[in-house]
Design a protein around this motif. Structure first.
Motif, PDB file in Angstrom:
ATOM      1  N   GLY A 154       8.907 -11.833  47.133  1.00  0.00           N
ATOM      2  CA  GLY A 154       8.092 -11.600  48.318  1.00  0.00           C
ATOM      3  C   GLY A 154       7.263 -12.779  48.771  1.00  0.00           C
ATOM      4  N   SER A 155       6.587 -12.562  49.895  1.00  0.00           N
ATOM      5  CA  SER A 155       5.696 -13.557  50.478  1.00  0.00           C
ATOM      6  C   SER A 155       4.276 -13.357  49.959  1.00  0.00           C
ATOM      7  N   THR A 156       3.480 -14.402  50.070  1.00  0.00           N
ATOM      8  CA  THR A 156       2.047 -14.312  49.786  1.00  0.00           C
ATOM      9  C   THR A 156       1.283 -14.553  51.079  1.00  0.00           C
ATOM     10  N   LEU A 157       0.000 -14.196  51.076  1.00  0.00           N
ATOM     11  CA  LEU A 157      -0.784 -14.185  52.318  1.00  0.00           C
ATOM     12  C   LEU A 157      -1.988 -15.124  52.283  1.00  0.00           C
ATOM     13  N   PHE A 158      -1.972 -16.108  51.364  1.00  0.00           N
ATOM     14  CA  PHE A 158      -3.191 -16.892  51.138  1.00  0.00           C
ATOM     15  C   PHE A 158      -2.981 -18.397  51.215  1.00  0.00           C
ATOM     16  N   GLY A 159      -1.911 -18.850  51.875  1.00  0.00           N
ATOM     17  CA  GLY A 159      -1.705 -20.279  52.062  1.00  0.00           C
ATOM     18  C   GLY A 159      -1.268 -20.991  50.797  1.00  0.00           C
ATOM     19  N   LEU A 160      -1.271 -22.329  50.871  1.00  0.00           N
ATOM     20  CA  LEU A 160      -0.851 -23.146  49.742  1.00  0.00           C
ATOM     21  C   LEU A 160      -1.552 -24.493  49.776  1.00  0.00           C
ATOM     22  N   GLN A 161      -1.469 -25.195  48.632  1.00  0.00           N
ATOM     23  CA  GLN A 161      -1.860 -26.591  48.523  1.00  0.00           C
ATOM     24  C   GLN A 161      -0.645 -27.371  48.040  1.00  0.00           C
ATOM     25  N   ALA A 162      -0.506 -28.612  48.485  1.00  0.00           N
ATOM     26  CA  ALA A 162       0.633 -29.426  48.088  1.00  0.00           C
ATOM     27  C   ALA A 162       0.184 -30.858  47.822  1.00  0.00           C
ATOM     28  N   TRP A 190      15.780 -21.752  57.262  1.00  0.00           N
ATOM     29  CA  TRP A 190      14.624 -22.557  56.865  1.00  0.00           C
ATOM     30  C   TRP A 190      13.791 -22.940  58.087  1.00  0.00           C
ATOM     31  N   THR A 191      12.478 -22.817  57.965  1.00  0.00           N
ATOM     32  CA  THR A 191      11.548 -23.224  59.021  1.00  0.00           C
ATOM     33  C   THR A 191      10.415 -24.036  58.409  1.00  0.00           C
ATOM     34  N   ASP A 192       9.798 -24.870  59.228  1.00  0.00           N
ATOM     35  CA  ASP A 192       8.693 -25.691  58.751  1.00  0.00           C
ATOM     36  C   ASP A 192       7.493 -24.822  58.390  1.00  0.00           C
ATOM     37  N   VAL A 193       6.835 -25.147  57.300  1.00  0.00           N
ATOM     38  CA  VAL A 193       5.562 -24.514  56.951  1.00  0.00           C
ATOM     39  C   VAL A 193       4.487 -25.094  57.858  1.00  0.00           C
ATOM     40  N   VAL A 194       3.767 -24.238  58.570  1.00  0.00           N
ATOM     41  CA  VAL A 194       2.692 -24.700  59.447  1.00  0.00           C
ATOM     42  C   VAL A 194       1.623 -25.387  58.592  1.00  0.00           C
ATOM     43  N   GLY A 195       1.287 -26.620  58.955  1.00  0.00           N
ATOM     44  CA  GLY A 195       0.310 -27.374  58.172  1.00  0.00           C
ATOM     45  C   GLY A 195       0.883 -27.929  56.892  1.00  0.00           C
ATOM     46  N   GLY A 196       2.226 -27.891  56.745  1.00  0.00           N
ATOM     47  CA  GLY A 196       2.858 -28.300  55.501  1.00  0.00           C
ATOM     48  C   GLY A 196       3.514 -29.664  55.546  1.00  0.00           C
ATOM     49  N   ARG A 208      -2.934 -35.155  49.328  1.00  0.00           N
ATOM     50  CA  ARG A 208      -3.095 -33.721  49.115  1.00  0.00           C
ATOM     51  C   ARG A 208      -3.258 -33.055  50.465  1.00  0.00           C
ATOM     52  N   ILE A 209      -2.582 -31.918  50.686  1.00  0.00           N
ATOM     53  CA  ILE A 209      -2.761 -31.143  51.908  1.00  0.00           C
ATOM     54  C   ILE A 209      -2.956 -29.683  51.545  1.00  0.00           C
ATOM     55  N   GLU A 210      -3.525 -28.913  52.448  1.00  0.00           N
ATOM     56  CA  GLU A 210      -3.609 -27.471  52.289  1.00  0.00           C
ATOM     57  C   GLU A 210      -3.421 -26.809  53.642  1.00  0.00           C
TER      58      GLU A 210
END
Length: 247
Positions: A154-162, A190-196, A208-210
């Motif tokens: 499944g998906s998560t609803l809280f963003g990510l850090q990379a 496949w689609t781009d992650v917004v802010g990714g 580092r990005i989030e």
């Protein structure tokens, strides 16, 4: 618990120090515990305080060109990205920490062994255990779609850090970005992650990005490169948040 580190890597701000590292002494972090026992309680209570972390190491003395000593002995006052890669496999565990390098202390044994002990202190974000979107380092010679990594049901609803290290670049620039899919690019393209997307790299660098904190992140992620280059050597890792996370 002490474990062998065969096949592990240690990256410091776009520099692969692995060949001169004899041991990683500490990979740790998390929120500090604060004692806040109320007057109507009969036992200790604690709540979480500031997030912290650090990665400590023991390095061999290697003064040669490209050796770790010249890099680590500089003791920069700016933040560095410390990354410990456990096993260097795609989808494997990776610890990342934006940190201050505190020291580079020499020690000479009776047998002539000359080593340096270094400690780092997290600054701003603490240490994060991530998942590798590259098997340690990855080399692209042209724009490339990486292999998808499964982050669980499944998906998560809280963003990510990379986190990104670029170790070498031949060409004008390379842009590394994250893409997502619910089924590894099957029915869900496949689609781009917004802010990714990381800032385009024109040489050796680390970033580092989030994303937004309430952003949906799908089950599969991959690292994609674009740009004008003939050789790009880099590493990417991601922490997909399972719960609400702020820094």
């Amino acid at each position: 618990m002490k474990q062998p580190g065969l096949g592990d890597h240690l990256y410091i701000g776009g520099f692969d120090a692995s060949g001169d590292i004899g041991a990683v002494g500490r990979v740790g972090g998390g929120p500090a515990t604060l004692d806040v026992t109320a007057i109507n309680k009969y036992a200790m209570e604690r709540i979480g305080g500031l997030r912290d972390g650090g990665i400590d190491y023991t390095a061999f003395f290697n003064p040669g060109a490209g050796g770790a000593h010249a890099k680590l002995a500089a003791l920069p006052t700016t933040d560095v990205l410390m990354t410990y890669v456990r096993g260097a496999t795609l989808g494997g565990p990776v610890a990342c920490c934006i940190a201050k390098q505190l020291n580079h202390d020499a020690s000479r044994g009776d047998d002539g062994a000359f080593t340096f002990a270094g400690a780092t202190q997290g600054n701003g974000y603490g240490l994060e255990w991530c998942t590798g979107l590259t098997p340690g380092k990855r080399t692209d010679t042209t724009a490339t779609n990486g292999v998808g990594v499964d982050f669980g049901t499944g998906s998560t609803l809280f963003g990510l850090q990379a986190y990104l290290h670029v170790f070498a670049l031949t060409g004008t620039s390379v842009t590394v970005k994250l893409q997502q899919s619910s089924d590894n690019g099957g029915a869900d393209a496949w689609t781009d992650v917004v802010g990714g997307a990381f800032t385009a790299a024109v040489g050796v660098t680390s970033q580092r990005i989030e994303t937004a904190r309430g952003q949906t992140v799908e089950r599969y992620l991959r690292a994609v490169t674009t740009g004008t280059f003939t050789n790009a050597v880099f590493a990417v890792s991601v922490n997909r948040n399972e719960v609400g996370t702020t820094f």
